[in-house]
Enzyme design. Structure first.
Site, PDB file in Angstrom:
ATOM      1  CE1 TYR A  55     -10.646 -10.595   3.826  1.00  0.00           C
ATOM      2  CE2 TYR A  55     -10.493  -8.199   3.912  1.00  0.00           C
ATOM      3  CZ  TYR A  55     -10.412  -9.382   3.204  1.00  0.00           C
ATOM      4  OH  TYR A  55     -10.094  -9.352   1.871  1.00  0.00           O
ATOM      5  NE  ARG A  58      -6.647  -5.438   5.444  1.00  0.00           N
ATOM      6  CZ  ARG A  58      -7.202  -5.555   4.233  1.00  0.00           C
ATOM      7  NH1 ARG A  58      -7.559  -6.751   3.794  1.00  0.00           N
ATOM      8  NH2 ARG A  58      -7.410  -4.498   3.491  1.00  0.00           N
ATOM      9  CG  ASP A  93      -8.811   3.054   5.508  1.00  0.00           C
ATOM     10  OD1 ASP A  93      -7.751   2.922   4.861  1.00  0.00           O
ATOM     11  OD2 ASP A  93      -9.547   4.065   5.412  1.00  0.00           O
ATOM     12  CG  HIS A 115     -12.230  -2.380  -3.949  1.00  0.00           C
ATOM     13  ND1 HIS A 115     -10.928  -2.002  -4.195  1.00  0.00           N
ATOM     14  CD2 HIS A 115     -12.797  -2.571  -5.166  1.00  0.00           C
ATOM     15  CE1 HIS A 115     -10.715  -2.000  -5.502  1.00  0.00           C
ATOM     16  NE2 HIS A 115     -11.831  -2.319  -6.111  1.00  0.00           N
ATOM     17  CB  SER A 183      -0.145   0.449  -7.350  1.00  0.00           C
ATOM     18  OG  SER A 183      -1.219  -0.500  -7.306  1.00  0.00           O
ATOM     19  CG  ASN A 207       0.941   7.082  -6.275  1.00  0.00           C
ATOM     20  OD1 ASN A 207       0.096   6.814  -5.429  1.00  0.00           O
ATOM     21  ND2 ASN A 207       1.799   6.179  -6.751  1.00  0.00           N
ATOM     22  CB  ALA A 225      -1.042  11.331   0.455  1.00  0.00           C
TER      23      ALA A 225
HETATM   24  C1  BV8 Z   1     -13.588  -7.698 -11.192  1.00  0.00           C
HETATM   25  C2  BV8 Z   1     -10.652  -5.426  -1.113  1.00  0.00           C
HETATM   26  C3  BV8 Z   1     -14.998  -8.687 -12.718  1.00  0.00           C
HETATM   27  C4  BV8 Z   1      -9.930  -6.548  -0.497  1.00  0.00           C
HETATM   28  C5  BV8 Z   1      -9.586  -5.279  -3.266  1.00  0.00           C
HETATM   29  C6  BV8 Z   1      -9.439 -12.997 -12.951  1.00  0.00           C
HETATM   30  C7  BV8 Z   1     -10.771 -13.160 -12.566  1.00  0.00           C
HETATM   31  C8  BV8 Z   1     -11.570 -12.056 -12.256  1.00  0.00           C
HETATM   32  C9  BV8 Z   1     -11.024 -10.789 -12.305  1.00  0.00           C
HETATM   33  C10 BV8 Z   1      -9.698 -10.658 -12.664  1.00  0.00           C
HETATM   34  C11 BV8 Z   1      -8.904 -11.721 -13.006  1.00  0.00           C
HETATM   35  N1  BV8 Z   1      -7.660 -11.253 -13.333  1.00  0.00           N
HETATM   36  C12 BV8 Z   1      -7.655  -9.928 -13.195  1.00  0.00           C
HETATM   37  C13 BV8 Z   1      -8.869  -9.563 -12.801  1.00  0.00           C
HETATM   38  C14 BV8 Z   1      -9.302  -8.245 -12.494  1.00  0.00           C
HETATM   39  C15 BV8 Z   1      -8.967  -8.027 -11.024  1.00  0.00           C
HETATM   40  C16 BV8 Z   1      -7.645  -7.320 -11.017  1.00  0.00           C
HETATM   41  O1  BV8 Z   1      -7.581  -6.165 -11.385  1.00  0.00           O
HETATM   42  N2  BV8 Z   1      -6.586  -8.045 -10.602  1.00  0.00           N
HETATM   43  C17 BV8 Z   1      -5.259  -7.450 -10.608  1.00  0.00           C
HETATM   44  C18 BV8 Z   1      -4.459  -7.986  -9.420  1.00  0.00           C
HETATM   45  C19 BV8 Z   1      -4.591  -7.763 -11.946  1.00  0.00           C
HETATM   46  N3  BV8 Z   1     -10.032  -7.217 -10.467  1.00  0.00           N
HETATM   47  C20 BV8 Z   1     -11.040  -7.804  -9.833  1.00  0.00           C
HETATM   48  O2  BV8 Z   1     -11.109  -8.981  -9.573  1.00  0.00           O
HETATM   49  C21 BV8 Z   1     -12.167  -6.853  -9.460  1.00  0.00           C
HETATM   50  N4  BV8 Z   1     -13.390  -7.418  -9.911  1.00  0.00           N
HETATM   51  O3  BV8 Z   1     -12.783  -7.498 -12.070  1.00  0.00           O
HETATM   52  O4  BV8 Z   1     -14.794  -8.243 -11.388  1.00  0.00           O
HETATM   53  C22 BV8 Z   1     -16.375  -9.118 -12.807  1.00  0.00           C
HETATM   54  C23 BV8 Z   1     -17.065  -8.790 -13.946  1.00  0.00           C
HETATM   55  C24 BV8 Z   1     -18.348  -9.199 -14.053  1.00  0.00           C
HETATM   56  C25 BV8 Z   1     -18.932  -9.892 -13.017  1.00  0.00           C
HETATM   57  C26 BV8 Z   1     -18.231 -10.190 -11.856  1.00  0.00           C
HETATM   58  C27 BV8 Z   1     -16.936  -9.798 -11.736  1.00  0.00           C
HETATM   59  C28 BV8 Z   1     -12.282  -6.683  -7.958  1.00  0.00           C
HETATM   60  C29 BV8 Z   1     -11.031  -6.037  -7.432  1.00  0.00           C
HETATM   61  C30 BV8 Z   1     -11.236  -5.712  -5.969  1.00  0.00           C
HETATM   62  C31 BV8 Z   1     -10.367  -6.603  -5.129  1.00  0.00           C
HETATM   63  N5  BV8 Z   1     -10.419  -6.138  -3.755  1.00  0.00           N
HETATM   64  N6  BV8 Z   1      -9.729  -4.821  -2.036  1.00  0.00           N
HETATM   65  C32 BV8 Z   1      -9.182  -6.068   0.704  1.00  0.00           C
HETATM   66  O5  BV8 Z   1      -8.868  -4.864   0.841  1.00  0.00           O
HETATM   67  O6  BV8 Z   1      -8.874  -6.953   1.511  1.00  0.00           O
HETATM   68  S1  BV8 Z   1      -8.346  -4.658  -4.226  1.00  0.00           S
HETATM   69  C33 BV8 Z   1      -7.119  -4.009  -3.268  1.00  0.00           C
HETATM   70  O7  BV8 Z   1      -6.182  -3.437  -4.183  1.00  0.00           O
HETATM   71  C34 BV8 Z   1      -7.497  -2.870  -2.360  1.00  0.00           C
HETATM   72  O8  BV8 Z   1      -8.831  -2.430  -2.491  1.00  0.00           O
HETATM   73  C35 BV8 Z   1      -6.595  -1.761  -2.834  1.00  0.00           C
HETATM   74  O9  BV8 Z   1      -7.099  -0.530  -2.570  1.00  0.00           O
HETATM   75  C36 BV8 Z   1      -6.549  -2.085  -4.259  1.00  0.00           C
HETATM   76  C37 BV8 Z   1      -5.590  -1.389  -5.124  1.00  0.00           C
HETATM   77  O10 BV8 Z   1      -4.398  -1.297  -4.444  1.00  0.00           O
HETATM   78  P1  BV8 Z   1      -3.896   0.184  -4.103  1.00  0.00           P
HETATM   79  O11 BV8 Z   1      -4.944   0.864  -3.301  1.00  0.00           O
HETATM   80  O12 BV8 Z   1      -3.462   0.851  -5.336  1.00  0.00           O
HETATM   81  O13 BV8 Z   1      -2.710  -0.130  -3.138  1.00  0.00           O
HETATM   82  P2  BV8 Z   1      -1.217  -0.508  -3.577  1.00  0.00           P
HETATM   83  O14 BV8 Z   1      -0.519  -1.010  -2.355  1.00  0.00           O
HETATM   84  O15 BV8 Z   1      -1.275  -1.366  -4.796  1.00  0.00           O
HETATM   85  O16 BV8 Z   1      -0.583   0.887  -4.023  1.00  0.00           O
HETATM   86  C38 BV8 Z   1      -0.438   1.915  -3.086  1.00  0.00           C
HETATM   87  C39 BV8 Z   1       0.070   3.128  -3.846  1.00  0.00           C
HETATM   88  O17 BV8 Z   1       0.204   4.197  -2.918  1.00  0.00           O
HETATM   89  C40 BV8 Z   1       1.441   2.915  -4.474  1.00  0.00           C
HETATM   90  O18 BV8 Z   1       1.412   3.387  -5.814  1.00  0.00           O
HETATM   91  C41 BV8 Z   1       2.382   3.780  -3.621  1.00  0.00           C
HETATM   92  O19 BV8 Z   1       3.391   4.382  -4.411  1.00  0.00           O
HETATM   93  C42 BV8 Z   1       1.460   4.827  -3.094  1.00  0.00           C
HETATM   94  N7  BV8 Z   1       1.863   5.361  -1.793  1.00  0.00           N
HETATM   95  C43 BV8 Z   1       2.433   4.689  -0.761  1.00  0.00           C
HETATM   96  N8  BV8 Z   1       2.641   5.550   0.264  1.00  0.00           N
HETATM   97  C44 BV8 Z   1       2.164   6.754  -0.131  1.00  0.00           C
HETATM   98  C45 BV8 Z   1       1.667   6.636  -1.434  1.00  0.00           C
HETATM   99  N9  BV8 Z   1       1.156   7.676  -2.106  1.00  0.00           N
HETATM  100  C46 BV8 Z   1       1.119   8.862  -1.469  1.00  0.00           C
HETATM  101  N10 BV8 Z   1       1.570   9.064  -0.218  1.00  0.00           N
HETATM  102  C47 BV8 Z   1       2.104   8.039   0.478  1.00  0.00           C
HETATM  103  N11 BV8 Z   1       2.558   8.256   1.721  1.00  0.00           N
END
Ligand code: BV8
Length: 240
Positions: A55, A58, A93, A115, A183, A207, A225
């Site tokens: 962190y 970043r 950010d 987040h 995503s 997207n 975007a």
């Molecule tokens: C929760 C902060 C429940 C960190 C982030 C096991 C245990 C617990 C939970 C889970 C589990 N298994 C699964 C889960 C659920 C889990 C989850 O979803 N996991 C996934 C991986 C399967 N979720 C959680 O854990 C969440 N909490 O469920 O709590 C609970 C219930 C009761 C009580 C307590 C708890 C918490 C999730 C938050 C995690 N933290 N961020 C940090 O930043 O360091 S998530 C992280 O991913 C970021 O926030 C990010 O924003 C987010 C999503 O990613 P995207 O933003 O979509 O980014 P990505 O790179 O993936 O995609 C970018 C997109 O942009 C692409 O599609 C690309 O095509 C597009 N793009 C690229 N360039 C451009 C563009 N588009 C337009 N123009 C461009 N130029």
């Protein structure tokens, strides 16, 4: 048809053209670590120095990037929108914040960092959140509690995202839901489109390419975007 109650969700793609790396882009790795393995409470307990470095790097990089045309288009919309407009970002950010600081958002506007934020820290005992610009040490003392340590004010995997009740209420009355630059890989954010559809909202994905949840949206607009977001907002009729 003029929309009134707008919810917009953004992800890392809205900041990509500012030079902020996305998570699941080409590598989706950080120093060889899978992102999902560093952004967890378990990783912080096991190796606080590694997580704080993740962190710190970043946070420091924020001073080298600027809001792009998509952030500015969203800020202009916040200033012009006469109805309710909730901007929910998954991004930690401050690029939306900086673009919004250049306008006067309307009374119905709100920004939520569901987040957390890189430029904030939280005491592990009191939970008090404070602004934080510099590096954070592995065992950073807390100014709020003698036994507390400071952690990034970031929602890690397995932790509950922030302001979920507020977000749920806005989705339940939305008539337009737009998802920009995400995503659709992470829940609960990836499920917001279903809540909006259930409320009868028009749902639009903007997207670089169709996301994992593309089929859930009534419309898709694809391209960088900085081009697609301003162009799409031009087509939106503003509520009177
Ligand atoms: C929760 C902060 C429940 C960190 C982030 C096991 C245990 C617990 C939970 C889970 C589990 N298994 C699964 C889960 C659920 C889990 C989850 O979803 N996991 C996934 C991986 C399967 N979720 C959680 O854990 C969440 N909490 O469920 O709590 C609970 C219930 C009761 C009580 C307590 C708890 C918490 C999730 C938050 C995690 N933290 N961020 C940090 O930043 O360091 S998530 C992280 O991913 C970021 O926030 C990010 O924003 C987010 C999503 O990613 P995207 O933003 O979509 O980014 P990505 O790179 O993936 O995609 C970018 C997109 O942009 C692409 O599609 C690309 O095509 C597009 N793009 C690229 N360039 C451009 C563009 N588009 C337009 N123009 C461009 N130029």
């Amino acid at each position: 048809m003029a929309h009134r109650n707008l919810v917009i969700l953004t992800g890392a793609g809205v900041s990509a053209e500012s030079g902020v790396p996305t998570f699941r882009g080409a590598d989706g790795l950080w120093e060889g670590h899978r992102f999902e393995n560093v952004a967890t409470p378990q990783a912080f307990a096991r190796d606080p120095a590694l997580v704080q470095r993740f962190y710190n790097l970043r946070r420091a990089a924020l001073s080298t990037v600027q809001p792009n045309a998509a952030h500015h288009a969203l800020a202009r919309l916040a200033a012009e929108w006469k109805g309710d407009f909730l901007l929910v970002t998954q991004n930690v950010d401050d690029l939306h914040d900086r673009a919004l600081a250049e306008v006067t958002p309307g009374p119905g506007f709100e920004l939520i960092h569901m987040h957390g934020e890189l430029l904030k820290a939280r005491c592990t005992v009191s939970g008090v959140v404070s602004k934080w610009r510099g590096d954070m040490a592995a065992d950073e003392p807390s100014p709020d509690h003698p036994e507390g340590r400071m952690r990034p004010h970031i929602v890690w995997f397995g932790e509950m995202p922030l302001s979920m009740d507020r977000i749920g209420r806005a989705l339940a009355k939305a008539d337009l839901f737009v998802s920009i630059g995400t995503s659709g890989a992470v829940y609960p954010a990836a499920g917001f489109v279903q809540e909006a559809r259930f409320a009868g909202a028009r749902t639009v994905e903007i997207n670089l390419e169709p996301s994992l949840g593309a089929s859930l949206f009534s419309e898709g607009v694809y391209g960088p975007a900085t081009e697609t977001v301003p162009a799409f907002f031009e087509t939106l009729s503003r509520p009177a």
